[in-house]
Design an enzyme around this catalytic site. Structure first.
Site, PDB file in Angstrom:
ATOM      1  N   ASP A  17       0.789  -1.247   0.000  1.00  0.00           N
ATOM      2  CA  ASP A  17       0.000   0.000   0.000  1.00  0.00           C
ATOM      3  C   ASP A  17       0.819   1.295   0.000  1.00  0.00           C
ATOM      4  O   ASP A  17       0.505   2.222   0.761  1.00  0.00           O
ATOM      5  CB  ASP A  17      -0.966  -0.002   1.202  1.00  0.00           C
ATOM      6  CG  ASP A  17      -2.005  -1.115   1.124  1.00  0.00           C
ATOM      7  OD1 ASP A  17      -2.004  -1.870   0.146  1.00  0.00           O
ATOM      8  OD2 ASP A  17      -2.813  -1.229   2.066  1.00  0.00           O
ATOM      9  N   ASP A  55      -4.577  -0.781  -1.792  1.00  0.00           N
ATOM     10  CA  ASP A  55      -5.874  -0.618  -1.132  1.00  0.00           C
ATOM     11  C   ASP A  55      -6.805   0.033  -2.150  1.00  0.00           C
ATOM     12  O   ASP A  55      -6.425   1.041  -2.771  1.00  0.00           O
ATOM     13  CB  ASP A  55      -5.665   0.289   0.100  1.00  0.00           C
ATOM     14  CG  ASP A  55      -6.615  -0.008   1.244  1.00  0.00           C
ATOM     15  OD1 ASP A  55      -6.918  -1.189   1.503  1.00  0.00           O
ATOM     16  OD2 ASP A  55      -7.071   0.964   1.895  1.00  0.00           O
ATOM     17  N   HIS A  57     -10.796   0.879  -2.589  1.00  0.00           N
ATOM     18  CA  HIS A  57     -12.172   0.861  -2.081  1.00  0.00           C
ATOM     19  C   HIS A  57     -13.160   1.532  -3.035  1.00  0.00           C
ATOM     20  O   HIS A  57     -12.842   2.583  -3.617  1.00  0.00           O
ATOM     21  CB  HIS A  57     -12.243   1.612  -0.747  1.00  0.00           C
ATOM     22  CG  HIS A  57     -11.367   1.042   0.323  1.00  0.00           C
ATOM     23  ND1 HIS A  57     -11.411  -0.275   0.709  1.00  0.00           N
ATOM     24  CD2 HIS A  57     -10.430   1.633   1.126  1.00  0.00           C
ATOM     25  CE1 HIS A  57     -10.535  -0.469   1.688  1.00  0.00           C
ATOM     26  NE2 HIS A  57      -9.918   0.659   1.955  1.00  0.00           N
ATOM     27  N   HIS A  61     -17.569   2.984   0.957  1.00  0.00           N
ATOM     28  CA  HIS A  61     -17.091   1.745   1.594  1.00  0.00           C
ATOM     29  C   HIS A  61     -17.432   1.717   3.085  1.00  0.00           C
ATOM     30  O   HIS A  61     -17.412   2.754   3.757  1.00  0.00           O
ATOM     31  CB  HIS A  61     -15.559   1.634   1.400  1.00  0.00           C
ATOM     32  CG  HIS A  61     -14.999   0.310   1.782  1.00  0.00           C
ATOM     33  ND1 HIS A  61     -14.228   0.121   2.910  1.00  0.00           N
ATOM     34  CD2 HIS A  61     -15.118  -0.902   1.193  1.00  0.00           C
ATOM     35  CE1 HIS A  61     -13.883  -1.166   2.985  1.00  0.00           C
ATOM     36  NE2 HIS A  61     -14.404  -1.801   1.950  1.00  0.00           N
ATOM     37  N   HIS A  90     -10.606   7.013   1.799  1.00  0.00           N
ATOM     38  CA  HIS A  90      -9.235   6.891   1.298  1.00  0.00           C
ATOM     39  C   HIS A  90      -9.166   5.828   0.214  1.00  0.00           C
ATOM     40  O   HIS A  90      -9.988   4.917   0.172  1.00  0.00           O
ATOM     41  CB  HIS A  90      -8.264   6.509   2.443  1.00  0.00           C
ATOM     42  CG  HIS A  90      -8.542   5.150   3.001  1.00  0.00           C
ATOM     43  ND1 HIS A  90      -9.546   4.892   3.906  1.00  0.00           N
ATOM     44  CD2 HIS A  90      -7.966   3.945   2.751  1.00  0.00           C
ATOM     45  CE1 HIS A  90      -9.568   3.609   4.202  1.00  0.00           C
ATOM     46  NE2 HIS A  90      -8.629   2.995   3.504  1.00  0.00           N
ATOM     47  N   LYS A 115      -7.076  -4.912  -2.981  1.00  0.00           N
ATOM     48  CA  LYS A 115      -7.875  -5.452  -1.870  1.00  0.00           C
ATOM     49  C   LYS A 115      -8.772  -4.357  -1.330  1.00  0.00           C
ATOM     50  O   LYS A 115      -8.501  -3.171  -1.532  1.00  0.00           O
ATOM     51  CB  LYS A 115      -6.956  -5.977  -0.771  1.00  0.00           C
ATOM     52  CG  LYS A 115      -6.102  -4.865  -0.191  1.00  0.00           C
ATOM     53  CD  LYS A 115      -5.140  -5.390   0.846  1.00  0.00           C
ATOM     54  CE  LYS A 115      -4.216  -4.295   1.318  1.00  0.00           C
ATOM     55  NZ  LYS A 115      -4.910  -3.137   1.925  1.00  0.00           N
ATOM     56  N   CYS A 160      -2.172  -2.999   7.578  1.00  0.00           N
ATOM     57  CA  CYS A 160      -2.052  -3.943   6.463  1.00  0.00           C
ATOM     58  C   CYS A 160      -0.803  -4.806   6.536  1.00  0.00           C
ATOM     59  O   CYS A 160      -0.848  -5.992   6.227  1.00  0.00           O
ATOM     60  CB  CYS A 160      -2.163  -3.205   5.137  1.00  0.00           C
ATOM     61  SG  CYS A 160      -3.848  -2.628   4.901  1.00  0.00           S
TER      62      CYS A 160
HETATM   63  C1  VGL Z   1      -4.776   0.482   5.743  1.00  0.00           C
HETATM   64  C2  VGL Z   1      -6.303   1.386   7.190  1.00  0.00           C
HETATM   65  C3  VGL Z   1      -7.279   1.311   6.218  1.00  0.00           C
HETATM   66  C4  VGL Z   1      -3.352   0.051   5.508  1.00  0.00           C
HETATM   67  C5  VGL Z   1      -5.739   0.386   4.761  1.00  0.00           C
HETATM   68  O1  VGL Z   1      -2.911  -0.017   4.343  1.00  0.00           O
HETATM   69  O2  VGL Z   1      -2.653  -0.219   6.512  1.00  0.00           O
HETATM   70  N1  VGL Z   1      -5.065   0.974   6.954  1.00  0.00           N
HETATM   71  N2  VGL Z   1      -6.988   0.825   5.008  1.00  0.00           N
HETATM   72 ZN    ZN Z   2      -8.368   0.947   3.417  1.00  0.00          ZN
END
Ligand code: VGL
Ligand code: ZN
Length: 217
Positions: A17, A55, A57, A61, A90, A115, A160
């Site tokens: 990410d 990431d 979404h 979401h 985000h 994801k 993550c």
């Molecule tokens: C993540 C919070 C929400 C991450 C992703 O990549 O750690 N954290 N979505």
């Molecule tokens: Zn996320």
């Protein structure tokens, strides 16, 4: 010199990410998140196999505080699979914030896996969504390709990276976290909890220098 950190063709680096929204100026900025980019570019050269996660979404979401009237980011709610922390909007599909940082320079990366695209389930781990049941397909990919050990770097260490490394280890892929190639969000004690939980599973935290030193000359 640690022989056990020597990288082989059965090892894979999973870059988690590294997106605009997780870096300073982004919607869910991880403090100093952008500092992981240069070390990741550097360490990636030591791996024959690299996978990048993203990431990703849909608008509205479930993990977005804005989807729950009256709720604010970092509050926790109960959803069908348990507790869920709410986040600012985000990494919305197709937006600039969801793009990988353009400074990432890993031309030999073999797979970019997305994801968090199911509207009603969040996904921290790159193996299973937060219901702990819905697979992303990555385990099958690794098995089919004969990749066995996963090194993790990226954002965020306490979400993550943590859940991905824990799942990897649980389902039979030894995991290694390259700690100084990660940065954490650190919300409500999440970083301490990550250290406790990861060390209970026996997943090692190593440094970039240790990984580099272990490579045969
Ligand atoms: C993540 C919070 C929400 C991450 C992703 O990549 O750690 N954290 N979505
Ligand atoms: Zn996320």
């Amino acid at each position: 010199m640690s022989k056990s950190l020597e990288i082989s063709d059965r090892d894979v680096l999973i870059v988690v990410d590294v997106q605009y929204d997780f870096c300073p100026g982004g919607q869910l900025a991880v403090p100093r998140g952008d500092e992981v980019i240069a070390p990741i570019n550097d360490i990636a050269r030591h791996f024959r196999h690299v996978i990048i996660t993203q990431d990703w979404h849909p608008p509205g979401h479930l993990s977005f505080a804005s989807s729950h009237p009256g709720r604010k980011p970092h509050e926790t709610i109960d959803v069908f699979y348990g507790r869920q922390i709410l986040w600012p909007d985000h990494c919305v599909q197709g937006t600039r914030g969801a793009e990988l940082r353009e400074e990432l320079d890993i031309p030999h990366a073999e797979l970019i896996i997305r994801k968090g695209y199911h509207k009603n389930i969040d996904s921290y781990s790159v193996f299973f969504e937060n219901d702990r049941r819905t697979p992303t397909g990555l385990a099958g990919y690794l098995r089919e390709r004969g990749l066995q050990r996963a090194f993790f770097a990226g954002l965020a260490l306490d979400f993550c990276v943590r859940y991905s490394a824990e799942d990897a280890s649980r389902i039979g892929f030894p995991a290694v976290i390259i700690e100084d190639a990660c940065r954490a969000i650190d919300v409500n004690g999440s970083l301490d909890e990550t250290r406790r939980s990861i060390s209970k599973l026996g997943v090692p935290f190593v440094s970039i220098a240790e990984v580099k030193a272990a490579q045969a000359e």
